[in-house]
Design a protein around this motif. Structure first.
Motif, PDB file in Angstrom:
ATOM      1  N   SER A  68       1.911  -0.973  18.560  1.00  0.00           N
ATOM      2  CA  SER A  68       1.765   0.358  18.410  1.00  0.00           C
ATOM      3  C   SER A  68       3.290   0.870  19.062  1.00  0.00           C
ATOM      4  O   SER A  68       3.602   1.881  18.588  1.00  0.00           O
ATOM      5  CB  SER A  68       0.547   1.051  19.263  1.00  0.00           C
ATOM      6  N   SER A  71       6.080   0.130  16.679  1.00  0.00           N
ATOM      7  CA  SER A  71       5.802   1.235  15.509  1.00  0.00           C
ATOM      8  C   SER A  71       6.318   2.596  16.041  1.00  0.00           C
ATOM      9  O   SER A  71       6.905   3.132  15.315  1.00  0.00           O
ATOM     10  CB  SER A  71       4.176   1.291  15.069  1.00  0.00           C
ATOM     11  N   ASN A 147       3.129  -4.957  11.182  1.00  0.00           N
ATOM     12  CA  ASN A 147       2.235  -5.299  10.087  1.00  0.00           C
ATOM     13  C   ASN A 147       2.123  -4.194   8.886  1.00  0.00           C
ATOM     14  O   ASN A 147       2.893  -3.091   9.232  1.00  0.00           O
ATOM     15  CB  ASN A 147       0.839  -5.458  10.706  1.00  0.00           C
ATOM     16  N   GLY A 148       1.424  -4.463   7.945  1.00  0.00           N
ATOM     17  CA  GLY A 148       1.553  -3.361   6.994  1.00  0.00           C
ATOM     18  C   GLY A 148       1.226  -2.214   7.162  1.00  0.00           C
ATOM     19  O   GLY A 148       1.847  -1.243   6.818  1.00  0.00           O
ATOM     20  N   PRO A 149       0.184  -1.831   7.843  1.00  0.00           N
ATOM     21  CA  PRO A 149      -0.445  -0.481   8.101  1.00  0.00           C
ATOM     22  C   PRO A 149       0.581   0.314   9.085  1.00  0.00           C
ATOM     23  O   PRO A 149       0.688   1.569   9.030  1.00  0.00           O
ATOM     24  CB  PRO A 149      -1.642  -0.795   8.897  1.00  0.00           C
ATOM     25  N   ALA A 152       3.506   1.356   7.083  1.00  0.00           N
ATOM     26  CA  ALA A 152       3.321   2.237   6.363  1.00  0.00           C
ATOM     27  C   ALA A 152       3.223   3.484   7.157  1.00  0.00           C
ATOM     28  O   ALA A 152       3.798   4.701   6.632  1.00  0.00           O
ATOM     29  CB  ALA A 152       1.836   2.109   5.680  1.00  0.00           C
ATOM     30  N   GLU A 153       2.696   3.460   8.178  1.00  0.00           N
ATOM     31  CA  GLU A 153       2.934   4.851   9.249  1.00  0.00           C
ATOM     32  C   GLU A 153       4.251   5.272   9.360  1.00  0.00           C
ATOM     33  O   GLU A 153       4.315   6.501   9.496  1.00  0.00           O
ATOM     34  CB  GLU A 153       1.905   4.646  10.257  1.00  0.00           C
ATOM     35  N   ARG A 158       1.511   4.336   1.627  1.00  0.00           N
ATOM     36  CA  ARG A 158       0.191   3.335   1.921  1.00  0.00           C
ATOM     37  C   ARG A 158       0.654   1.928   2.157  1.00  0.00           C
ATOM     38  O   ARG A 158       1.905   1.500   1.935  1.00  0.00           O
ATOM     39  CB  ARG A 158      -0.344   3.533   0.474  1.00  0.00           C
ATOM     40  N   PRO A 159      -0.080   1.307   2.916  1.00  0.00           N
ATOM     41  CA  PRO A 159       0.146  -0.047   3.266  1.00  0.00           C
ATOM     42  C   PRO A 159       0.358  -0.987   2.159  1.00  0.00           C
ATOM     43  O   PRO A 159       1.299  -1.858   2.215  1.00  0.00           O
ATOM     44  CB  PRO A 159      -1.040  -0.766   4.116  1.00  0.00           C
ATOM     45  N   ARG A 163       3.923  -3.231   1.765  1.00  0.00           N
ATOM     46  CA  ARG A 163       3.706  -4.587   1.645  1.00  0.00           C
ATOM     47  C   ARG A 163       4.320  -4.971   0.271  1.00  0.00           C
ATOM     48  O   ARG A 163       5.051  -6.142  -0.051  1.00  0.00           O
ATOM     49  CB  ARG A 163       2.222  -5.080   1.542  1.00  0.00           C
TER      50      ARG A 163
END
Length: 183
Positions: A68, A71, A147-149, A152-153, A158-159, A163
C-alpha cells in the motif's frame, strides 16, 4: 525489502525512527525514480524530490502495509508528474538544462553500476515508446512491483484494464527486443 519488512519500516518511520525512514527511502526511491523517468524523462529527479516532500509531509496520515505504501507513493508521484506536465505545457522551457548524474544509492562497483544504468536507460527508453496506458501499466507493475488492483487504483482504472495494458506493453517490449537481437 519485502512488503512485510517495508510495512514495518514505514510504521517505525511514522513513529519517528529516522533510520527506518532511511530504509524506506533507499528501498522505494529507485523504483519511484524509474517510474518517474518512464513518465517524464530527465526531470524525474526534481519530481521525485517533490514527491518525497509530500510523502514526508503526509506520512503520519498513511495507513497500510508495504504494498500500500508503494502504491500511495506512486499515486503521489503520478500527481506530481501530471502537475509538472501541465506547468511545462503552459510555460514551456526555453533553455536546455545541464544533465546531472545522480549519485548511486547502492554499494555496487563502478562497472556493475555502469552496466545497470545502461540497461535501465535502454529499458526506460523502450518503455517510453509504448502507448501511454501500456507504459504506465508496465512501470507500475514491473518497476514498482504493484499488483493489478494497486496499479489500477493509482491510474484510476479497472484492474483488468491495467493487467491487459501491462501484458500488451510487455509483449510489445519482448517483440522489440527479439527484433533487435535478430539484427
Amino acid at each position: 525489502m519485502g512488503d512485510s519488512e517495508l510495512g514495518d519500516a514505514v510504521a517505525r518511520a511514522q513513529a519517528g525512527d529516522h533510520g527506518a525512514f532511511g530504509r524506506v527511502y533507499r528501498d522505494v526511491h529507485p523504483m519511484l525514480l524509474g517510474y518517474l523517468r518512464g513518465l517524464i524523462g530527465d526531470e524525474a529527479d526534481d519530481i521525485a524530490s517533490e514527491t518525497w516532500h509530500d510523502i514526508v509531509r503526509d506520512l503520519g496520515r498513511f495507513r497500510g502495509d508495504g504494498l500500500s505504501f508503494r502504491s500511495w507513493a506512486a499515486t503521489i508521484a503520478r500527481h506530481r508528474a501530471l502537475d509538472h506536465v501541465r506547468r511545462v505545457s503552459v510555460r514551456p522551457r526555453t533553455t536546455e538544462l545541464d544533465e546531472r548524474v545522480a549519485e548511486p544509492v547502492s554499494g555496487w562497483d563502478s562497472e556493475g553500476l555502469a552496466l545497470e544504468n545502461l540497461s535501465t536507460e535502454r529499458a526506460l527508453a523502450l518503455i517510453a515508446e509504448l502507448p501511454q496506458d501500456q507504459a504506465e501499466a508496465v512501470l507500475l507493475r514491473v518497476v514498482l512491483g504493484l499488483n493489478g488492483p494497486m496499479a489500477a487504483e493509482v491510474l484510476g482504472k479497472r484492474p483488468g484494464a491495467v493487467r491487459t495494458a501491462a501484458h500488451r506493453g510487455l509483449k510489445r517490449l519482448s517483440e522489440r527486443l527479439s527484433g533487435a537481437e535478430e539484427k
